[in-house]
Write an enzyme that holds these catalytic residues in place. Structure first.
Site, short mmCIF file in Angstrom:
data_model
loop_
_atom_site.label_atom_id
_atom_site.label_comp_id
_atom_site.label_asym_id
_atom_site.label_seq_id
_atom_site.Cartn_x
_atom_site.Cartn_y
_atom_site.Cartn_z
N ASP A 27 0.84 -1.21 0.00
CA ASP A 27 0.00 0.00 0.00
C ASP A 27 0.87 1.26 0.00
OD1 ASP A 27 -2.15 -1.65 0.05
OD2 ASP A 27 -2.81 -1.15 2.08
N TYR A 30 1.96 1.89 -3.47
CA TYR A 30 0.81 2.37 -4.26
C TYR A 30 0.55 3.84 -3.92
CZ TYR A 30 -3.83 2.93 -6.18
OH TYR A 30 -4.90 3.40 -6.89
N ASP A 31 0.52 4.15 -2.62
CA ASP A 31 0.22 5.53 -2.20
C ASP A 31 1.30 6.50 -2.70
OD1 ASP A 31 -2.01 4.60 -0.95
OD2 ASP A 31 -1.23 4.73 1.09
N SER A 76 -14.91 7.02 -1.56
CA SER A 76 -13.65 6.71 -0.89
C SER A 76 -13.38 7.84 0.11
CB SER A 76 -12.55 6.61 -1.95
OG SER A 76 -11.32 6.33 -1.34
N GLU A 106 -12.44 8.47 14.29
CA GLU A 106 -12.70 7.02 14.31
C GLU A 106 -11.47 6.28 13.80
OE1 GLU A 106 -16.11 6.37 11.79
OE2 GLU A 106 -17.23 8.00 12.70
N LYS A 108 -9.58 3.93 11.35
CA LYS A 108 -9.86 3.53 9.97
C LYS A 108 -9.54 2.04 9.86
CE LYS A 108 -8.99 4.73 5.19
NZ LYS A 108 -8.47 3.45 4.71
N ARG A 129 -18.50 -2.46 -1.82
CA ARG A 129 -18.48 -1.13 -2.43
C ARG A 129 -18.24 -1.19 -3.93
NH1 ARG A 129 -13.58 2.85 -1.10
NH2 ARG A 129 -12.62 1.48 -2.65
N GLU A 163 -17.34 -1.64 7.81
CA GLU A 163 -16.11 -2.23 7.28
C GLU A 163 -15.99 -3.67 7.79
OE1 GLU A 163 -14.32 -0.37 5.26
OE2 GLU A 163 -12.27 -1.11 5.27
N LYS A 300 -3.51 9.02 7.49
CA LYS A 300 -2.79 7.74 7.33
C LYS A 300 -1.57 7.72 8.24
CE LYS A 300 -5.09 5.71 3.85
NZ LYS A 300 -4.80 4.91 2.70
P1 NAD Z 1 -9.31 3.86 1.55
O1 NAD Z 1 -9.41 2.43 1.91
O2 NAD Z 1 -8.00 4.52 1.81
O3 NAD Z 1 -10.44 4.72 2.31
C1 NAD Z 1 -11.83 4.61 2.10
C2 NAD Z 1 -12.41 3.44 2.82
O4 NAD Z 1 -12.12 3.49 4.19
C3 NAD Z 1 -13.92 3.38 2.82
O5 NAD Z 1 -14.41 2.88 1.60
C4 NAD Z 1 -14.19 2.45 3.95
O6 NAD Z 1 -14.20 1.15 3.44
C5 NAD Z 1 -12.95 2.55 4.82
N1 NAD Z 1 -13.18 2.88 6.23
C6 NAD Z 1 -12.62 2.21 7.27
N2 NAD Z 1 -13.00 2.72 8.43
C7 NAD Z 1 -13.83 3.75 8.15
C8 NAD Z 1 -14.54 4.67 8.95
N3 NAD Z 1 -14.45 4.66 10.28
N4 NAD Z 1 -15.29 5.61 8.34
C9 NAD Z 1 -15.37 5.66 6.98
N5 NAD Z 1 -14.70 4.80 6.15
C10 NAD Z 1 -13.94 3.87 6.74
O7 NAD Z 1 -9.69 4.12 0.11
P2 NAD Z 1 -9.80 3.17 -1.10
O8 NAD Z 1 -10.09 4.08 -2.24
O9 NAD Z 1 -10.66 2.02 -0.84
O10 NAD Z 1 -8.37 2.56 -1.24
C11 NAD Z 1 -7.24 3.32 -1.38
C12 NAD Z 1 -6.17 2.62 -0.62
O11 NAD Z 1 -6.13 1.24 -1.00
C13 NAD Z 1 -4.84 3.21 -0.98
O12 NAD Z 1 -4.49 4.22 -0.07
C14 NAD Z 1 -3.92 2.02 -0.96
O13 NAD Z 1 -3.30 1.99 0.31
C15 NAD Z 1 -4.83 0.84 -1.13
N6 NAD Z 1 -4.58 0.27 -2.45
C16 NAD Z 1 -3.52 -0.53 -2.55
C17 NAD Z 1 -3.21 -1.11 -3.77
C18 NAD Z 1 -2.03 -2.04 -3.85
O14 NAD Z 1 -1.72 -2.51 -4.94
N7 NAD Z 1 -1.37 -2.33 -2.74
C19 NAD Z 1 -3.98 -0.83 -4.90
C20 NAD Z 1 -5.07 0.01 -4.78
C21 NAD Z 1 -5.36 0.57 -3.54
#
Ligand code: NAD
Length: 317
Positions: A27, A30-31, A76, A106, A108, A129, A163, A300
């Protein structure tokens, strides 16, 4: 790297991560690349391509599960990586909402988002989602989550967001069993949870021990997010006990730091803290972008993963 090349690379990583639960990189990596893309697009918005990962949520689901079209788009979250960026978010909310605001902080949870629909007090559907517009029907598997109420004392239609995650102990137990059987190991609890929730056979899901925290509800009866959470708690939903309302930035930052300090002792993985504007009226004023609400942000924590790629790790979901 050229802009288009970066878009294509991130889209490949997203497909592997979201659709196949089979990440190619960490991650953190990716970030890092995603933030580089954001930098390029901010410097020259004319380059922004419609298929850029900044322009969409997740990825389109491709599986044998039924598709579900969400009634309300699932979004997201935008990210903050340090105290200054978080302070900037709070200041922008205060300025744009033009009023005093409180915030809710909260953990995450590092799992995958689901939307749960209750009708006449009964859980009738659980969906992932997906790309925010279309998800997958995982009702059969959500029903195996022991902490999730299958019926509630509320007869109106209710949509709850949460989640689903794999508790650390369940993840470790599963990997021990995999090793004993000479099978591939799971990469991490998040990917294990995603693969488990998307099983066709709910007996496999039931045996693996998924869990859930809920964090949102479409409920017209309260004016504040923290009241929504209390409403959910009273109905019997698992709401995370670390969640608190905060009056100002210093309280927000203290709680973000506290959650970070207990992170390693929790029974579940978290990858940040989510900070939300408490007033639902102010949330409506602030609105949403193409991808995320403007009234919430994910802070993060520094990654605990090595920044090396996962390419040669032997795992499965
Ligand atoms: P995200 O997971 O960073 O954030 C959004 C999600 O947070 C929401 O959809 C929800 O599921 C979750 N969440 C958890 N607790 C929550 C709370 N208390 N309130 C609200 N939401 C909550 O966003 P994303 O768009 O799903 O994913 C992006 C992240 O996924 C990136 O930052 C990366 O780290 C990871 N990613 C990794 C790869 C990889 O190849 N490793 C590829 C794509 C994405």
């Amino acid at each position: 790297m050229q802009y288009k090349e970066l878009v294509n690379l991130l889209n490949l990583y997203s497909r592997k991560y979201y659709t196949e639960d089979d990440p190619l990189v960490s991650d953190a990596e990716y970030d890092r690349l995603y933030n580089e893309l954001v930098r390029m697009e901010t410097e020259d918005p004319s380059v922004i391509s419609p298929d850029s990962p900044t322009q969409r949520v997740g990825d389109r689901p491709v599986s044998d599960l039924e598709s579900v079209t969400h009634e309300v788009k699932m979004l997201s979250l935008s990210n903050a990586y340090n105290e200054e960026e978080l302070q900037h978010f709070i200041n922008t909310c205060l300025k744009e909402a033009e009023r005093e605001l409180k915030f809710v902080v909260e953990p995450k949870i590092d799992g995958l988002a689901v939307v749960l629909t209750y009708e006449n007090g009964v859980l009738v559907r659980a969906a992932t989602r997906g790309d925010g517009v279309t998800g997958e029907d995982v009702t059969h598997n959500a029903r195996t989550i022991l902490s999730l109420p299958l019926s509630i004392d509320y007869k109106e239609k209710l949509t709850v967001r949460g989640e689903v995650y794999m508790p650390v102990k369940a993840f470790e137990r599963l990997n021990r069993q995999q090793a004993e059987k000479g099978l591939k190991l799971f990469a991490n609890p998040r990917n294990c949870a995603a693969g488990t929730l998307r099983q066709l056979d709910s007996r496999i899901t039931a045996a693996r021990g998924l869990d859930i925290f809920v964090y949102g509800v479409d409920f017209g009866g309260s004016r504040f997010h923290h009241d929504d959470l209390e409403f959910l708690r009273k109905l019997g939903f698992p709401v995370n006990p670390l969640i608190k309302q905060c009056a100002d930035f210093s309280e927000v930052w203290a709680l973000v730091e506290h959650i970070g300090s207990v992170r390693n002792s929790l029974e579940y993985d978290i990858d940040g803290a989510v900070i939300k504007v408490d007033s639902k009226e102010a949330q409506d004023i602030l609105g949403v972008t193409i991808k995320a609400p403007k009234w919430a942000i994910a802070y993060k924590y520094p990654s605990q993963e090595a920044t090396t790629t996962l390419l040669d790790v032997d795992f499965q979901v």
